[in-house]
Enzyme design. Structure first.
Site, PDB file in Angstrom:
ATOM      1  N   ASP A 185      37.519  32.413  41.362  1.00  0.00           N
ATOM      2  CA  ASP A 185      37.433  33.028  42.678  1.00  0.00           C
ATOM      3  C   ASP A 185      36.102  33.763  42.863  1.00  0.00           C
ATOM      4  O   ASP A 185      35.642  34.454  41.950  1.00  0.00           O
ATOM      5  CB  ASP A 185      38.598  34.029  42.772  1.00  0.00           C
ATOM      6  CG  ASP A 185      38.789  34.606  44.138  1.00  0.00           C
ATOM      7  OD1 ASP A 185      38.995  33.837  45.078  1.00  0.00           O
ATOM      8  OD2 ASP A 185      38.743  35.850  44.269  1.00  0.00           O
ATOM      9  N   GLU A 224      34.024  28.626  42.873  1.00  0.00           N
ATOM     10  CA  GLU A 224      34.062  28.852  44.322  1.00  0.00           C
ATOM     11  C   GLU A 224      32.832  29.635  44.725  1.00  0.00           C
ATOM     12  O   GLU A 224      32.686  30.798  44.378  1.00  0.00           O
ATOM     13  CB  GLU A 224      35.314  29.649  44.730  1.00  0.00           C
ATOM     14  CG  GLU A 224      35.433  29.768  46.243  1.00  0.00           C
ATOM     15  CD  GLU A 224      36.100  31.045  46.767  1.00  0.00           C
ATOM     16  OE1 GLU A 224      36.535  31.028  47.923  1.00  0.00           O
ATOM     17  OE2 GLU A 224      36.160  32.054  46.053  1.00  0.00           O
TER      18      GLU A 224
HETATM   19  C1  GLC Z   1      38.678  33.985  47.595  1.00  0.00           C
HETATM   20  C2  GLC Z   1      40.067  33.513  47.919  1.00  0.00           C
HETATM   21  C3  GLC Z   1      40.566  34.279  49.103  1.00  0.00           C
HETATM   22  C4  GLC Z   1      40.588  35.746  48.764  1.00  0.00           C
HETATM   23  C5  GLC Z   1      39.210  36.230  48.334  1.00  0.00           C
HETATM   24  C6  GLC Z   1      39.274  37.549  47.648  1.00  0.00           C
HETATM   25  O1  GLC Z   1      37.741  33.487  48.421  1.00  0.00           O
HETATM   26  O2  GLC Z   1      40.071  32.147  48.108  1.00  0.00           O
HETATM   27  O3  GLC Z   1      41.837  33.844  49.495  1.00  0.00           O
HETATM   28  O4  GLC Z   1      40.998  36.495  49.872  1.00  0.00           O
HETATM   29  O5  GLC Z   1      38.609  35.355  47.419  1.00  0.00           O
HETATM   30  O6  GLC Z   1      39.783  37.427  46.362  1.00  0.00           O
END
Ligand code: GLC
Length: 541
Positions: A209, A261
């Site tokens: 994440d 990500e």
């Molecule tokens: C990421 C997740 C999202 C979340 C954010 C904070 O992008 O995909 O759903 O709110 O991180 O952890």
């Protein structure tokens, strides 16, 4: 090493919304186990399971209080062990969500940091700073939170703490999600240990994440517009962290992996998947491209070129739990602009039939391109966005944190319909689900689509079956073939076989090349490819 992940198809399970086994209206791990036959029937290689660790659920699990345990809402460690075992028995790998940028404010470390006061080693695990103004009453800088509002929150100093004003802590997201200090070696060591904890239990990997944001500019300079400064240099400190993680992955048998990500540009993304860092990274430019041949082609070329330079495959995705569903986006053809928590698509302009046609067309592009693919649960059913939830039903913290200006991401997180009738359409035994399901949701149910040749579900199943059989699909180099501007035409060559993929975003039909149509998203019996459609055609080499 087989490097199975290079062309694997992953299925993202948003645990709350996949399947509920205990009748509380929230999906859970035993629900996933109950759904494994279905997952297997799709023909995917692995699951990505959204966060199911102990959490107060302020951001639906992206606020972790204990990284080594399962939240009782979703089950237990024993359930997770069972899920891993049962999935493995079916040849399906399991990957979990790893949330390193921030913890929950209920995490033991954060509670200790608040209690220990300024100057303590406990505070060094997070980003505490003195405020500005005479008595430190103003936030340390002007950075804004991704969810809206300020990214600093002040906590009172405990009794007995060294003299000085009460400090502020930094949070890129909600105040309940304090950011960790990744320049502190103790933090790196702790998370290496968390990775080991899950790899020891047999998990095959992770989705990481907010991967690129671990290091903030330590000077916390004010910026125009209040956007945080996250250093992007390819030799920056954040890459040291991933090199450390990679060593942990490589110390295990069985080809464990992680997907990154980050919404950064393609060159920056490629920096995270060099041979000694992580394995895959989502191509978000492709997510944002919309149903537009030019933007799609740019997103394909640029990511393939950047990743080829580091020897990594590209990871194709159109949908996830943060983005309005593509059936809605493609109905308008628009690009997804703006920040990473997007504004809701305008429900008024939604044309369901067109959105579905285009989503079908995109499915065949997605599953033909070389590399890994992620499918988000419900995408294979063609679920649309639910943009008319009453305000009282909204659950995403974005709604409140943005001062009720952004309705957030609930529209793409509605529970999956399994049966055409019944309370909550087979998702749960309860009629009330954590987000309400529309009254006509049964139209999209698994049972309504199963065995129906023209359904979205059967299109995905056929495409996945063919992808497994034909090496050109998902594994070949992309060669562009001359075509009108609004038509994508690419050729995939592999081992004496060639497949052409055509995607027609123009308003008129286009001729199909000579050859055998393997699969089409619409009726091609007239010998041409209609508007908003795609086809796989086996051609002579
Ligand atoms: C990421 C997740 C999202 C979340 C954010 C904070 O992008 O995909 O759903 O709110 O991180 O952890």
């Amino acid at each position: 090493m087989t490097q199975w992940w290079r062309d694997a198809v992953f299925y993202q399970v948003y645990v709350r919304s996949f399947r509920d086994s205990d009748g509380d209206g929230v999906g859970d791990l035993r629900g996933i186990i109950d759904g494994l036959d279905y997952v297997q029937s799709l023909g995917v290689d692995a699951l990505w399971i959204s966060p199911c660790f102990t959490s107060p659920q302020v951001d639906h699990g992206y606020d972790v209080a204990d990284y080594r345990d399962i939240d009782p809402l979703f089950g237990s460690l024993a359930d997770m062990d069972d899920l891993v075992a049962q999935a493995h028995r079916r040849g399906i790998r399991i990957t979990l969500d790893f949330v390193p940028n921030h913890t929950s404010d209920r995490h033991r470390w954060f509670q200790q940091a608040v209690a220990a006061g300024r100057g303590s080693a406990e505070r060094e695990r997070y980003l505490f700073r003195d405020g500005r103004g005479e008595r430190g009453e103003l936030p340390p800088n002007n950075w804004m939170s991704v969810f809206g509002g300020h990214s600093w929150t002040r906590v009172p100093e405990p009794e007995g703490a060294p003299d000085g004003p009460a400090q502020w802590y930094y949070h890129l997201f909600a105040a309940e999600q304090p950011d960790l200090n990744w320049r502190n070696p103790e933090v790196v060591a702790e998370f290496e240990d968390v990775i080991r904890f899950w790899l020891d239990r047999g998990v095959d990997g992770f989705r990481i994440d907010v991967s690129d944001a671990l290091m903030k500019d330590p000077d916390f300079p004010d910026t125009d517009g209040g956007w945080p400064v996250i250093p992007k240099h390819p030799d920056g400190e954040v890459h040291e962290v991933y090199r450390r993680f990679r060593k942990v992955f490589d110390s295990y048998l069985g080809d464990r992996m992680a997907v990154i990500e980050t919404g950064a540009d393609d060159e920056t993304v490629a920096g995270f998947i060099r041979p000694d860092e992580m394995h895959l990274a989502f191509n978000f430019r492709f997510v944002k491209a919309g149903f537009d041949a030019g933007h799609l082609r740019e997103a394909i070329d640029s990511s393939l070129a950047a990743n080829a330079r580091v020897g990594a495959p590209t990871t194709w995705v159109t949908d996830n739990h943060d983005t309005p569903r593509s059936v809605g986006r493609y109905s308008q053809g628009t690009q997804l602009l703006g920040s990473y928590v997007p504004a809701t698509t305008a429900a008024a302009d939604f044309d369901e039939a067109r959105g579905l046609q285009r989503a079908r067309a995109m499915a065949l592009l997605l599953l033909a391109l070389p590399g890994a693919v992620y499918i988000y649960n419900g995408q294979e059913l063609g679920l649309p966005n639910v943009d008319d939830l009453p305000e009282s039903a909204l659950q995403d913290p974005v709604w409140e944190k943005s001062g009720r200006t952004n309705r957030g991401r609930d529209n793409c997180r509605i529970p999956m319909p399994w049966t055409a009738a019944g309370p909550s359409f087979g998702f749960s035994t309860a009629a009330q689900t954590w987000l309400p399901m529309p009254a006509d949701w049964g139209r999209f149910a698994v049972s309504a689509q199963e065995g129906e040749p023209s359904s979205m579900l059967e299109l995905y199943r056929s495409a996945l079956r063919m992808r497994r059989l034909l090496p050109a699909l998902g594994r070949a180099n992309v060669e562009w073939v001359d075509s009108p501007e609004a038509v994508l035409r690419l050729r995939l060559n592999s081992d004496g076989e060639a497949v052409e993929v055509l995607l027609n975003t123009s308003p008129a039909p286009v001729p199909l090349p000579a050859g055998r149509v393997l699969l089409a998203s619409a009726d091609v019996s007239a010998g041409s490819l209609p508007s908003d459609a795609s086809a796989w055609v086996q051609v002579a080499q």
